[in-house]
Design a protein around this motif. Structure first.
Motif, PDB file in Angstrom:
ATOM      1  N   GLY A 142       0.794  -1.219   0.000  1.00  0.00           N
ATOM      2  CA  GLY A 142       0.000   0.000   0.000  1.00  0.00           C
ATOM      3  C   GLY A 142       0.821   1.260   0.000  1.00  0.00           C
ATOM      4  N   PHE A 143       0.121   2.384  -0.206  1.00  0.00           N
ATOM      5  CA  PHE A 143       0.736   3.705  -0.223  1.00  0.00           C
ATOM      6  C   PHE A 143       0.749   4.295   1.184  1.00  0.00           C
ATOM      7  CE2 PHE A 143      -0.544   3.314  -4.661  1.00  0.00           C
ATOM      8  CZ  PHE A 143       0.571   3.834  -5.319  1.00  0.00           C
ATOM      9  N   VAL A 144       1.769   5.111   1.460  1.00  0.00           N
ATOM     10  CA  VAL A 144       1.869   5.861   2.713  1.00  0.00           C
ATOM     11  C   VAL A 144       2.170   7.314   2.365  1.00  0.00           C
ATOM     12  CG1 VAL A 144       3.026   6.073   4.929  1.00  0.00           C
ATOM     13  CG2 VAL A 144       2.746   3.816   3.905  1.00  0.00           C
ATOM     14  N   PHE A 145       1.330   8.233   2.839  1.00  0.00           N
ATOM     15  CA  PHE A 145       1.503   9.660   2.595  1.00  0.00           C
ATOM     16  C   PHE A 145       1.919  10.336   3.899  1.00  0.00           C
ATOM     17  CE2 PHE A 145      -1.691   7.960  -0.231  1.00  0.00           C
ATOM     18  CZ  PHE A 145      -1.377   8.482  -1.461  1.00  0.00           C
ATOM     19  N   GLY A 146       2.662  11.416   3.784  1.00  0.00           N
ATOM     20  CA  GLY A 146       3.041  12.132   4.998  1.00  0.00           C
ATOM     21  C   GLY A 146       3.770  13.419   4.721  1.00  0.00           C
ATOM     22  N   ILE A 147       3.994  14.176   5.804  1.00  0.00           N
ATOM     23  CA  ILE A 147       4.750  15.420   5.768  1.00  0.00           C
ATOM     24  C   ILE A 147       6.082  15.182   6.466  1.00  0.00           C
ATOM     25  CG2 ILE A 147       4.810  17.842   6.427  1.00  0.00           C
ATOM     26  CD1 ILE A 147       2.674  17.194   4.377  1.00  0.00           C
ATOM     27  N   GLY A 148       7.184  15.616   5.822  1.00  0.00           N
ATOM     28  CA  GLY A 148       8.513  15.398   6.365  1.00  0.00           C
ATOM     29  C   GLY A 148       9.078  14.064   5.898  1.00  0.00           C
ATOM     30  N   GLN A 149      10.393  13.923   5.986  1.00  0.00           N
ATOM     31  CA  GLN A 149      10.999  12.628   5.676  1.00  0.00           C
ATOM     32  C   GLN A 149      10.488  11.573   6.659  1.00  0.00           C
ATOM     33  OE1 GLN A 149      12.574  11.951   3.078  1.00  0.00           O
ATOM     34  NE2 GLN A 149      13.884  13.636   2.388  1.00  0.00           N
ATOM     35  N   TYR A 150      10.488  10.314   6.219  1.00  0.00           N
ATOM     36  CA  TYR A 150       9.962   9.241   7.078  1.00  0.00           C
ATOM     37  C   TYR A 150      10.795   9.109   8.353  1.00  0.00           C
ATOM     38  CZ  TYR A 150       7.622   4.784   8.053  1.00  0.00           C
ATOM     39  OH  TYR A 150       6.890   3.774   8.616  1.00  0.00           O
TER      40      TYR A 150
END
Length: 420
Positions: free
Chosen positions: A411-419
């Motif tokens: 699946g996809f993972v979205f976010g703000i900032g590096q992981y």
């Protein structure tokens, strides 16, 4: 970087020319608009009258580049009078009033969002203040204040208020159920910087924790309702030798987080939980960056469905799903190669390939759980980053992870900032 090298060569040259002690006549700050010059001087080791030392200057520059309000910094040195020298710190500022909007769906296909606003340079003194409102089936909010240099160039304070409510899966007897979980907390931390690379946080968190059964499997030994007041002592110790050049990072960092948790209800045991993040970054060529994180964590090994370490998309394994399991121990490796594909003044498009892998100890289980095939997760994947170089943490990431171990998902993972 080139300007720093020229400044360093200049210092070496004048060291050879004169055997006399070289002294700083004045420290001058340039390029800053919102960030106060008085604050920069407050946290700098270089002062008027101090010995001119390139090592100390380099440490000041690194400290400045770690501030949320600074996107880049460099220095220059010019002769003044009587074997004295003026030191100039040139600062490129970040935009630091950052709104945020995260939109996503839950495991029950419910629409959810988090709306926030944070100022990362309040009063021009690197004070972080802000909060968020979250609607994820239930309403939540948080208010955060953090001032690392509030009292001196070493001593600061953080205050956090949070009322977080979510729908959480709870695992037992090879099945699961869903609980409405609420954590209403107030936290105060003292922040102390021993030196350039070592710092500590120490504080107390008082919180009320509630679990209320919503739907799913049941068991007479697993309570359907829990309401208990707790407090915890938190200690964070950080060793940080990271260096930043816009989107590139190099160096090593270790951060230990340790907590002692006490329940006001005597029927519940006290427990310990701690984890350490080891991070290593290396520049590869002009456009490459190799990034690594190893996390090792252990908690009191109570046999409980409410174990502290979760297996989760947004925390440790990209593509695995939202909170698919819990444990009382965790070993996780995240490694990825980041490559700058496009760089145009303020904008950067970065691609990455990664491998996330980890294993967990079951609640009440032995250490051999770490080698059980059921507990091992390996997820390679690829992703992209859209980066604004002049806005703090303005990194929008999209990752796709594909599991190659037993009962894997994708699946996809979205976010703000590096992981990480």
């Amino acid at each position: 970087m080139i300007k720093n090298c020229f400044a360093l060569l200049y210092l070496l040259l004048i060291c050879n020319v004169s055997a006399q002690t070289m002294v700083v006549d004045d420290l001058k700050i340039e390029g800053n608009k919102k960030l106060k010059s008085s604050f920069v001087k407050k946290i700098s080791s270089v002062t008027s009258g101090s010995v001119l030392d390139s090592v100390v200057i380099e440490q000041d520059i690194l400290r400045l580049k770690r501030l949320p309000s600074v996107s880049h910094a460099y220095y220059q040195v010019f002769p003044s009078v009587d074997n004295k020298y003026n030191v100039f710190y040139h600062i490129e500022e970040n935009f630091t009033l950052i709104p945020s909007l995260n939109v996503y769906t839950t495991n029950n296909d419910e629409f959810a969002y988090r709306l926030g606003l944070y100022e990362f340079n309040a009063l021009g003194r690197n004070i972080i203040f802000g909060g968020f409102y979250q609607k994820d089936i239930f309403s939540s909010y948080a208010i955060n204040f953090r001032a690392p240099y509030l009292f001196s160039n070493k001593l600061g304070l953080a205050i956090n208020r949070q009322d977080l409510t979510t729908l959480e899966p709870v695992f037992f007897d090879n099945t699961s159920s869903n609980y409405k979980y609420n954590n209403d907390s107030f936290e105060v931390l003292g922040l102390y910087e021993f030196d350039f690379v070592n710092r500590m946080e120490l504080g107390l968190n008082y919180f009320n924790e509630k679990y209320n059964y919503e739907f799913g499997a049941t068991n007479p030994d697993v309570p359907q309702e829990l309401d208990v007041k707790k407090w915890l002592i938190k200690v964070i110790y950080e060793y940080n030798k990271l260096d930043y050049f816009y989107q590139y990072v190099s160096g090593f960092k270790s951060q230990l987080n340790f907590q002692y948790v006490h329940a006001m209800d005597n029927s519940l045991p006290d427990f310990l939980v701690g984890w350490n993040d080891f991070l290593f970054f290396k520049r590869l060529g002009q456009r490459g960056n190799w990034a690594n994180r190893v996390r090792f964590g252990l908690a009191s090994n109570n046999k409980t469905p409410f174990a502290p370490f979760s297996v989760d998309n947004n925390v440790n394994i990209r593509g695995v799903g939202n909170v698919i399991d819990r444990g009382t121990g965790s070993i996780v490796l995240n490694t990825e190669y980041r490559h700058t594909l496009i760089e145009k003044d303020w904008f950067v498009l970065q691609g990455n390939g990664f491998i996330d892998a980890g294993s967990w100890r079951n609640p009440g289980g032995p250490f051999s759980n770490f080698t059980d095939s059921d507990n091992i997760k390996v997820y390679p994947g690829v992703g992209v980053r859209f980066i604004h170089k002049k806005i703090y943490n303005a990194i929008f990431r999209i990752d796709y992870g594909y599991g190659i171990t037993k009962d894997a998902s994708q699946g996809f993972v979205f976010g703000i900032g590096q992981y990480f």
